[in-house]
Design a protein around this motif. Structure first.
Motif, PDB file in Angstrom:
ATOM      1  N   PHE A   3       0.821  -1.212   0.000  1.00 37.51           N
ATOM      2  CA  PHE A   3       0.000   0.000   0.000  1.00 37.51           C
ATOM      3  C   PHE A   3       0.855   1.263   0.000  1.00 37.51           C
ATOM      4  CE2 PHE A   3      -2.264   3.431   2.197  1.00 37.51           C
ATOM      5  CZ  PHE A   3      -3.362   3.544   1.367  1.00 37.51           C
ATOM      6  N   LYS A   4       1.973   1.248   0.715  1.00 37.68           N
ATOM      7  CA  LYS A   4       2.844   2.433   0.752  1.00 37.68           C
ATOM      8  C   LYS A   4       3.334   2.782  -0.649  1.00 37.68           C
ATOM      9  CE  LYS A   4       7.085   4.292   2.809  1.00 37.68           C
ATOM     10  NZ  LYS A   4       8.227   4.023   3.710  1.00 37.68           N
ATOM     11  N   GLN A   5       3.708   1.767  -1.425  1.00 40.80           N
ATOM     12  CA  GLN A   5       4.169   2.020  -2.790  1.00 40.80           C
ATOM     13  C   GLN A   5       3.056   2.604  -3.656  1.00 40.80           C
ATOM     14  OE1 GLN A   5       5.471  -1.980  -3.609  1.00 40.80           O
ATOM     15  NE2 GLN A   5       7.628  -1.472  -3.317  1.00 40.80           N
ATOM     16  N   GLU A   7       0.315   4.187  -2.647  1.00 47.07           N
ATOM     17  CA  GLU A   7      -0.044   5.526  -2.162  1.00 47.07           C
ATOM     18  C   GLU A   7       0.971   6.560  -2.648  1.00 47.07           C
ATOM     19  OE1 GLU A   7      -1.374   7.467   2.095  1.00 47.07           O
ATOM     20  OE2 GLU A   7       0.415   6.197   2.049  1.00 47.07           O
ATOM     21  N   THR A   8       2.246   6.185  -2.613  1.00 49.49           N
ATOM     22  CA  THR A   8       3.299   7.101  -3.071  1.00 49.49           C
ATOM     23  C   THR A   8       3.193   7.334  -4.568  1.00 49.49           C
ATOM     24  OG1 THR A   8       4.764   6.311  -1.307  1.00 49.49           O
ATOM     25  CG2 THR A   8       5.781   7.477  -3.161  1.00 49.49           C
ATOM     26  N   PHE A   9       2.991   6.257  -5.317  1.00 48.83           N
ATOM     27  CA  PHE A   9       2.834   6.373  -6.771  1.00 48.83           C
ATOM     28  C   PHE A   9       1.659   7.285  -7.125  1.00 48.83           C
ATOM     29  CE2 PHE A   9       0.342   4.688 -10.396  1.00 48.83           C
ATOM     30  CZ  PHE A   9       1.192   5.044 -11.437  1.00 48.83           C
ATOM     31  N   ARG A  10       0.544   7.109  -6.444  1.00 42.81           N
ATOM     32  CA  ARG A  10      -0.638   7.930  -6.725  1.00 42.81           C
ATOM     33  C   ARG A  10      -0.360   9.397  -6.428  1.00 42.81           C
ATOM     34  NH1 ARG A  10      -5.564   9.377  -3.682  1.00 42.81           N
ATOM     35  NH2 ARG A  10      -7.317   9.525  -5.151  1.00 42.81           N
ATOM     36  N   ALA A  11       0.315   9.668  -5.321  1.00 45.00           N
ATOM     37  CA  ALA A  11       0.620  11.055  -4.954  1.00 45.00           C
ATOM     38  C   ALA A  11       1.524  11.706  -5.993  1.00 45.00           C
ATOM     39  CB  ALA A  11       1.281  11.097  -3.577  1.00 45.00           C
ATOM     40  N   ALA A  22       6.059  14.290  -1.646  1.00 43.97           N
ATOM     41  CA  ALA A  22       6.658  14.100  -0.327  1.00 43.97           C
ATOM     42  C   ALA A  22       5.987  14.980   0.715  1.00 43.97           C
ATOM     43  CB  ALA A  22       8.156  14.414  -0.399  1.00 43.97           C
ATOM     44  N   SER A  23       5.704  16.228   0.341  1.00 44.27           N
ATOM     45  CA  SER A  23       5.029  17.141   1.261  1.00 44.27           C
ATOM     46  C   SER A  23       3.630  16.636   1.590  1.00 44.27           C
ATOM     47  CB  SER A  23       4.949  18.539   0.634  1.00 44.27           C
ATOM     48  OG  SER A  23       4.224  19.418   1.460  1.00 44.27           O
ATOM     49  N   GLN A  24       2.938  16.146   0.585  1.00 40.38           N
ATOM     50  CA  GLN A  24       1.583  15.635   0.782  1.00 40.38           C
ATOM     51  C   GLN A  24       1.573  14.409   1.688  1.00 40.38           C
ATOM     52  OE1 GLN A  24      -1.025  13.477  -2.400  1.00 40.38           O
ATOM     53  NE2 GLN A  24      -1.455  15.641  -2.621  1.00 40.38           N
ATOM     54  N   LEU A  25       2.604  13.586   1.574  1.00 41.96           N
ATOM     55  CA  LEU A  25       2.678  12.347   2.348  1.00 41.96           C
ATOM     56  C   LEU A  25       3.429  12.518   3.664  1.00 41.96           C
ATOM     57  CD1 LEU A  25       3.499   9.909  -0.601  1.00 41.96           C
ATOM     58  CD2 LEU A  25       1.294  10.172   0.564  1.00 41.96           C
ATOM     59  N   SER A  28      10.075  12.637   3.159  1.00 43.28           N
ATOM     60  CA  SER A  28      11.121  13.353   2.429  1.00 43.28           C
ATOM     61  C   SER A  28      11.107  12.997   0.954  1.00 43.28           C
ATOM     62  CB  SER A  28      12.496  13.020   3.021  1.00 43.28           C
ATOM     63  OG  SER A  28      12.805  11.655   2.801  1.00 43.28           O
ATOM     64  N   GLN A  29      11.649  13.910   0.139  1.00 40.00           N
ATOM     65  CA  GLN A  29      11.717  13.660  -1.294  1.00 40.00           C
ATOM     66  C   GLN A  29      12.589  12.449  -1.620  1.00 40.00           C
ATOM     67  OE1 GLN A  29      14.571  14.546  -3.455  1.00 40.00           O
ATOM     68  NE2 GLN A  29      13.497  13.605  -5.192  1.00 40.00           N
ATOM     69  N   PRO A  30      13.761  12.264  -0.962  1.00 43.39           N
ATOM     70  CA  PRO A  30      14.553  11.062  -1.233  1.00 43.39           C
ATOM     71  C   PRO A  30      13.803   9.772  -0.909  1.00 43.39           C
ATOM     72  CG  PRO A  30      15.901  12.720  -0.159  1.00 43.39           C
ATOM     73  CD  PRO A  30      14.493  13.217  -0.088  1.00 43.39           C
ATOM     74  N   ASN A  31      12.964   9.812   0.124  1.00 48.11           N
ATOM     75  CA  ASN A  31      12.192   8.624   0.484  1.00 48.11           C
ATOM     76  C   ASN A  31      11.173   8.295  -0.595  1.00 48.11           C
ATOM     77  OD1 ASN A  31      11.515   6.483   2.274  1.00 48.11           O
ATOM     78  ND2 ASN A  31       9.696   7.622   2.901  1.00 48.11           N
ATOM     79  N   VAL A  32      10.525   9.335  -1.155  1.00 48.48           N
ATOM     80  CA  VAL A  32       9.576   9.131  -2.244  1.00 48.48           C
ATOM     81  C   VAL A  32      10.286   8.532  -3.455  1.00 48.48           C
ATOM     82  CG1 VAL A  32       8.107  10.302  -3.948  1.00 48.48           C
ATOM     83  CG2 VAL A  32       7.935  10.891  -1.520  1.00 48.48           C
ATOM     84  N   THR A  33      11.448   9.079  -3.778  1.00 46.41           N
ATOM     85  CA  THR A  33      12.222   8.572  -4.911  1.00 46.41           C
ATOM     86  C   THR A  33      12.595   7.107  -4.709  1.00 46.41           C
ATOM     87  OG1 THR A  33      13.141  10.773  -5.296  1.00 46.41           O
ATOM     88  CG2 THR A  33      14.306   8.918  -6.287  1.00 46.41           C
ATOM     89  N   ARG A  34      12.977   6.768  -3.491  1.00 46.91           N
ATOM     90  CA  ARG A  34      13.342   5.380  -3.187  1.00 46.91           C
ATOM     91  C   ARG A  34      12.153   4.440  -3.350  1.00 46.91           C
ATOM     92  NH1 ARG A  34      12.703   2.424   1.148  1.00 46.91           N
ATOM     93  NH2 ARG A  34      12.016   4.218   2.388  1.00 46.91           N
ATOM     94  N   VAL A  35      10.993   4.838  -2.851  1.00 51.65           N
ATOM     95  CA  VAL A  35       9.797   3.994  -2.935  1.00 51.65           C
ATOM     96  C   VAL A  35       9.390   3.790  -4.392  1.00 51.65           C
ATOM     97  CG1 VAL A  35       7.349   3.827  -2.361  1.00 51.65           C
ATOM     98  CG2 VAL A  35       8.980   4.599  -0.631  1.00 51.65           C
ATOM     99  N   ILE A  36       9.437   4.861  -5.190  1.00 52.45           N
ATOM    100  CA  ILE A  36       9.081   4.749  -6.611  1.00 52.45           C
ATOM    101  C   ILE A  36      10.053   3.821  -7.333  1.00 52.45           C
ATOM    102  CG2 ILE A  36       8.926   6.003  -8.798  1.00 52.45           C
ATOM    103  CD1 ILE A  36       6.525   6.408  -6.974  1.00 52.45           C
ATOM    104  N   SER A  37      11.334   3.930  -6.996  1.00 51.65           N
ATOM    105  CA  SER A  37      12.338   3.054  -7.602  1.00 51.65           C
ATOM    106  C   SER A  37      12.062   1.592  -7.267  1.00 51.65           C
ATOM    107  CB  SER A  37      13.735   3.454  -7.118  1.00 51.65           C
ATOM    108  OG  SER A  37      14.719   2.613  -7.682  1.00 51.65           O
TER     109      SER A  37
END
Length: 292
Positions: A3-5, A7-11, A22-25, A28-37
């Motif tokens: 679900f985290k992946q 939710e991040t993808f949708r955001a 990242a702000s919406q969730l 951090s921006q690096p954390n969002v990038t990591r999850v998308i990767s």
């Protein structure tokens, strides 16, 4: 895929920015990038193209978002139900319906239902028959109203109505005085059609052995066809419940041959007794169904 992946993808898809997502969730921006990767590795294809510090969704990402949004409809429905239980203690009713029924039958059915249950919130979700069937199978909706059956497990279908399609023409049209319009009568006529690939479109096209119609416009909504006909843009064949319910000025609905059947079905989740509210709503649908 967790679900985290998702939710991040949708955001990221909705904001078109890793930073805004990242702000919406609240991360951090690096954390969002990591999850998308991680998600890209899991699904096996790229979700975003990165050029000069900007991201652009791939075609595959856009397709995945469609499925993700359908899933989030169910989550939002759960939130709506929780809020309504907190506010009124009565819960809510979730109904899925195809557009032809949602635009023609549901408004009057809602009026009747609200007279009986004025404090019960109702959520109406509208999409194609397959999507409504999925919502019902997953129990996002207690009731589904569809125009054709899908091979989706987890649902029980009951026939609701079977109608013969009508030809809708402008009130001042050369065919408006007829009691019956045959396929050959539409030779040379500007025809407003349902879209390619739909079962109704296939049945309609099959009715014309020698097809001399002018196929000028396509739309997935019978209500749009009727409104276009009322503006003199052409003629079309639609489910009669739409023409009877909408009663659009400047149009006339006439019986058509060969017969094109429009069927409607009620869907319920399997092994689930219908709730009192769902049964009451279906009674209102039956009362709201327009007759000739």
């Amino acid at each position: 895929m967790n679900f985290k992946q998702i939710e991040t993808f949708r955001a990221v898809m909705l904001t078109r920015s890793m930073t805004l997502a990242a702000s919406q969730l609240h991360t951090s921006q690096p954390n969002v990038t990591r999850v998308i990767s991680q998600l890209e590795k899991e699904v096996g294809f790229a979700l975003f193209e990165r050029v000069a510090g900007r991201i652009t969704p791939t075609v595959e990402a856009e397709s995945l978002l469609v499925e993700v949004e359908r899933a989030f409809v169910g989550l939002e429905s759960l939130s709506d139900s929780a809020r309504s239980i907190k506010q009124s203690g009565t819960g809510s009713l979730r109904v899925g319906a195809v557009s032809s029924i949602a635009m023609s039958i549901i408004p009057e059915a809602m009026r009747l239902f609200t007279e009986r249950y004025p404090t019960v919130p109702v959520v109406i979700h509208t999409s194609g028959s397959s999507a409504v069937a999925k919502w019902t199978a997953l129990r996002y909706c207690e009731v589904g109203l569809v125009s054709f059956l899908s091979d989706i497990p987890g649902i029980e279908a009951t026939p609701l109505r079977r109608e013969r399609g009508v030809c809708v023409v402008p009130g001042n049209h050369r065919l408006a005085r007829k009691r019956l319009i045959r396929a050959a009568d539409l030779a040379g006529e500007r025809f407003i059609s349902l879209p390619q690939g739909s079962s109704t479109r296939l049945a309609t096209d099959a009715a014309f052995e020698t097809d001399e119609r002018q196929l000028m416009m396509e739309t997935p909504y019978a209500t749009t066809i009727c409104r276009m006909v009322g503006l003199g843009l052409g003629v079309g064949i639609v489910n009669p419940i739409v023409s009877r319910s909408m009663k659009i000025p400047g149009t006339k609905a006439i019986a058509f041959e060969p017969a094109i059947e429009f069927s409607s079905y009620v869907l319920r989740p399997t092994n689930t007794p219908g709730t009192r509210l769902a049964k009451a709503f279906l009674e209102c649908v039956d009362q709201a169904w327009p007759v000739e």
